[in-house]
Design a protein around this motif. Structure first.
Motif, PDB file in Angstrom:
ATOM      1  N   UNK A  21      24.788  87.939  69.440  1.00 27.07           N
ATOM      2  CA  UNK A  21      25.351  87.364  68.212  1.00 27.07           C
ATOM      3  C   UNK A  21      24.480  86.208  67.714  1.00 27.07           C
ATOM      4  N   UNK A  22      24.175  86.239  66.435  1.00 23.06           N
ATOM      5  CA  UNK A  22      23.369  85.166  65.852  1.00 23.06           C
ATOM      6  C   UNK A  22      24.271  83.977  65.500  1.00 23.06           C
ATOM      7  N   UNK A  23      23.785  82.747  65.695  1.00 22.36           N
ATOM      8  CA  UNK A  23      24.579  81.576  65.287  1.00 22.36           C
ATOM      9  C   UNK A  23      24.862  81.618  63.788  1.00 22.36           C
ATOM     10  N   UNK A  24      26.015  81.091  63.403  1.00 20.56           N
ATOM     11  CA  UNK A  24      26.356  81.019  61.988  1.00 20.56           C
ATOM     12  C   UNK A  24      25.372  80.086  61.277  1.00 20.56           C
ATOM     13  N   UNK A  25      24.991  80.484  60.078  1.00 20.49           N
ATOM     14  CA  UNK A  25      24.046  79.689  59.300  1.00 20.49           C
ATOM     15  C   UNK A  25      24.760  78.456  58.768  1.00 20.49           C
ATOM     16  N   UNK A  26      24.198  77.285  59.003  1.00 22.38           N
ATOM     17  CA  UNK A  26      24.840  76.062  58.542  1.00 22.38           C
ATOM     18  C   UNK A  26      23.928  74.861  58.680  1.00 22.38           C
ATOM     19  N   UNK A  27      24.512  73.673  58.551  1.00 19.18           N
ATOM     20  CA  UNK A  27      23.782  72.411  58.624  1.00 19.18           C
ATOM     21  C   UNK A  27      24.088  71.737  59.957  1.00 19.18           C
ATOM     22  N   UNK A  28      23.071  71.560  60.780  1.00 18.80           N
ATOM     23  CA  UNK A  28      23.254  70.908  62.076  1.00 18.80           C
ATOM     24  C   UNK A  28      23.464  69.411  61.856  1.00 18.80           C
ATOM     25  N   UNK A  29      24.516  68.886  62.461  1.00 20.26           N
ATOM     26  CA  UNK A  29      24.843  67.462  62.351  1.00 20.26           C
ATOM     27  C   UNK A  29      24.588  66.813  63.713  1.00 20.26           C
ATOM     28  N   UNK A  30      23.559  65.999  63.783  1.00 20.62           N
ATOM     29  CA  UNK A  30      23.221  65.327  65.041  1.00 20.62           C
ATOM     30  C   UNK A  30      24.156  64.139  65.278  1.00 20.62           C
ATOM     31  N   UNK A  31      24.280  63.665  66.535  1.00 19.88           N
ATOM     32  CA  UNK A  31      25.159  62.520  66.819  1.00 19.88           C
ATOM     33  C   UNK A  31      24.846  61.287  65.971  1.00 19.88           C
ATOM     34  N   UNK A  32      23.551  61.013  65.702  1.00 12.04           N
ATOM     35  CA  UNK A  32      23.227  59.840  64.902  1.00 12.04           C
ATOM     36  C   UNK A  32      23.535  60.051  63.425  1.00 12.04           C
ATOM     37  N   UNK A  33      23.715  61.330  62.994  1.00 16.26           N
ATOM     38  CA  UNK A  33      24.062  61.600  61.600  1.00 16.26           C
ATOM     39  C   UNK A  33      25.540  61.317  61.327  1.00 16.26           C
ATOM     40  N   UNK A  34      26.398  61.557  62.315  1.00 18.16           N
ATOM     41  CA  UNK A  34      27.845  61.386  62.130  1.00 18.16           C
ATOM     42  C   UNK A  34      28.464  60.918  63.441  1.00 18.16           C
ATOM     43  N   UNK A  35      28.222  59.657  63.816  1.00 17.59           N
ATOM     44  CA  UNK A  35      28.717  59.170  65.116  1.00 17.59           C
ATOM     45  C   UNK A  35      30.233  59.243  65.254  1.00 17.59           C
ATOM     46  N   UNK A  36      30.988  59.008  64.172  1.00 19.86           N
ATOM     47  CA  UNK A  36      32.452  59.045  64.293  1.00 19.86           C
ATOM     48  C   UNK A  36      32.949  60.472  64.529  1.00 19.86           C
TER      49      UNK A  36
END
Length: 613
Positions: free
Chosen positions: A67-82
């Motif tokens: 199964x291929x991962x869903x296409x989207x925007x990866x959010x790193x911990x420093x991008x959205x710490x909360x």
């Protein structure tokens, strides 16, 4: 783990069935060869052996497919710490490992996946998918419930064998797809496939209820039920948003510069309508083939859980991101391919779309006007001349075939009104006002709404048409601003309403695709085999407008009359406005998708009515 074990056992059983059938076929071939002849045995046995061999191909493909991962925007911990902090805290509460990755996706959905190995015995990279519309419409409390549910799939080890279940379905699907409908071996495989899906779907429903318990434990029954009830509301709002605001402009060659921001604005502006939807109990028709229990069943289980105090956080879920607006634009850049479309801010996008829609409808009228008058570039001025000559009824009867010419001319006022709006917009005398809470409206430079209804009523009579012309000029509307743009009808934005294989069009073997705007004639083989498969492949090969460009497209508006000589199979003649005649001839061996022959007869009957009334 139960689902995984069942999936493995059922998948192995699929190949046991294949092996038993292989032995049975070989025994049958041997018996026929001895009792009758080796030639007959081979001829009868080869199709059966092919069907059994298809299982090996299906298994091989399933093993190699992941199964291929869903296409989207990866959010790193420093991008959205909360956001990451909330997910980490929930993972601890649920008793599982924190996902390795969070992706924002353009769907009304949340999901988890895991790249497990060795049939799920060894865990792998975990991904949490969060739909941007959920962040825009849920509260933080409700999002906590949704995320806890998804993390519950991890703690229940549901994702470990998700790949096994996926491969099982894939293997069976490949096998069934390669076996003909009338092959006896296929009957056995199809029966077993139904049993497999029944077992797997039942296990999936149990997993959903198990994950719901994690959601209730973390968020409490009230929040968990409110989140579950909110999801279909968001889904309906998302569908409405795309249908009413995005899709037509997309088909017309435009794209908004902030698709997700637009949805957030709509949710905020239509909160009263959404609140009303929340109060309505949706009708649910669930069956044993569904992968999820009904919401009614899930809510009942949630409400039966003990009430435990939980902290309340009623903030919008989007507050968990530093800027949900920036995230929405970034997601659009990551997942939306606009191609050659013109990207515009929302007010300009709405105006461009409304004008393009007006122009398309006006062009339909102008093309008929051009055929009637012989004017190569007809416009509103040409129409005024036709009215002054007392001939409007000749044009209007094409659009109102169920009444007399005189009555058709009176009814044409609605179309005249639309042409006046186009002329006003093109003249810069009127403007489109965008709104998230109501349909687009037409205003003047001061923002007051503009209405041309009375002028349009004057314009359909020879006695008052000049009054209408003078009043338009006084309002700053140039008659020449409304003129034809699209001289030939196209299939832009058209939809497929039917498809028929194995027709003859003027004696040439063809397939027929019915659009809501015209016929598409596709050269076809003389053989009548695999007609449905051919039609399905055609329709899935691209948008309807691409089919129209690739093959012969005949707009309904170019057909002057139709003569039906036989209704089953269909035989008819189409006489075009230019005098050419096209013969349609169906065959008893022809195939169709759904009730396409009924759709074809309905189209022909409408053309007959239009030309005889």
């Amino acid at each position: 783990m139960l689902r995984a074990a069942a999936s493995v056992v059922m998948l192995l059983g699929f190949y046991v069935v294949a092996l038993l059938q292989l032995l049975a076929v070989l025994a049958l071939v041997a018996w026929i060869s001895v009792e009758w002849s080796a030639t007959i045995g081979i001829k009868l046995g080869l199709p059966l052996l092919f069907a059994v061999g298809a299982t090996a191909v299906g298994l091989w493909r399933a093993i190699r497919t992941r199964p291929e991962p869903m296409h989207g925007l990866i959010v790193a911990p420093h991008d959205a710490p909360e956001l990451w902090g909330l997910v980490q805290a929930l993972a601890t509460e649920v008793g599982t490992r924190t996902p390795d990755e969070i992706r924002l996706v353009p769907e009304v959905n949340a999901a988890v996946s895991e790249d497990a190995r060795l049939l799920g015995l060894i865990g792998g990279r975990r991904r949490l998918y969060l739909g941007m519309p959920l962040l825009q419409a849920l509260s933080v409390d409700q999002l906590r419930s949704v995320v806890a549910h998804e993390l519950g799939h991890y703690s229940g080890r549901h994702t470990r064998l998700g790949a096994v279940a996926y491969r099982g379905r894939l293997a069976i699907g490949h096998t069934i797809g390669r076996i003909g409908a009338w092959n006896p071996v296929g009957w056995v495989f199809r029966g077993y496939a139904r049993l497999y899906l029944l077992v797997d779907n039942a296990a999936s429903r149990r997993q959903e209820l198990d994950a719901d318990r994690a959601s209730v434990r973390v968020a409490g029954p009230d929040v968990a039920t409110s989140a579950l009830r909110e999801l279909p509301v968001i889904d309906a709002a998302w569908d409405f948003y795309f249908g009413a605001y995005v899709s037509w402009g997309w088909e017309a060659g435009f794209a908004p510069d902030d698709i997700f921001g637009g949805f957030g604005a709509l949710v905020a502006a239509r909160h009263e309508e959404l609140a009303k939807m929340r109060g309505e109990e949706p009708e649910e028709h669930r069956s044993r083939w569904d992968t999820h229990p009904s919401n009614t069943e899930r809510i009942a289980a949630m409400r039966a859980a003990p009430q435990v105090p939980h902290p309340v956080d009623g903030r919008p879920a989007g507050a968990l991101l530093p800027s949900i607006a920036v995230a929405g634009v970034a997601l659009q850049q990551a997942v939306v391919e606009v191609g050659s479309r013109q990207v515009l801010p929302w007010p300009q996008f709405t105006a461009a779309v409304a004008t393009a829609r007006l122009q398309r409808n006006a062009d339909r009228i102008f093309r008929s006007l051009g055929r009637l008058t012989g004017v190569p570039d007809p416009g509103l001025g040409t129409l005024f001349d036709l009215v002054a000559a007392g001939r409007l009824g000749e044009l209007a009867e094409e659009f109102h075939p169920d009444v007399t010419r005189e009555e058709a001319a009176v009814r044409f006022a609605a179309m005249m009104d639309m042409l006046f709006v186009l002329a006003a917009v093109r003249s810069g005398a009127a403007y489109w006002r965008h709104s998230w809470s109501a349909p687009v409206t037409l205003t003047d430079a001061d923002g007051a709404e503009v209405d041309f209804e009375e002028m349009a009523k004057l314009a359909v009579s020879p006695d008052t048409v000049e009054q209408a012309r003078a009043r338009l000029a006084g309002a700053g509307v140039r008659v020449e601003a409304a003129a034809i743009v699209e001289r030939a009808a196209t299939a832009t934005g058209a939809g497929v309403v039917g498809a028929l294989a194995n027709f003859k069009i003027d004696g040439v073997h063809s397939d027929v695709i019915l659009l809501d705007r015209g016929f598409v004639f596709v050269p076809g083989p003389k053989s009548t085999d695999n007609g449905k498969d051919r039609l399905k492949a055609l329709i899935s090969s691209g948008p309807a407008e691409e089919l129209a460009k690739r093959y012969h497209f005949l707009p309904y508006e170019e057909v002057a009359t139709a003569t039906i000589t036989k209704r089953s199979p269909v035989r008819a003649e189409l006489r075009l406005h230019g005098g050419a005649v096209i013969a349609l001839e169906g065959r008893w061996t022809g195939e169709e998708l759904g009730k396409s022959q009924d759709a074809l007869l309905a189209v022909l009957d409408r053309i007959v009515q239009r030309s005889t009334d």
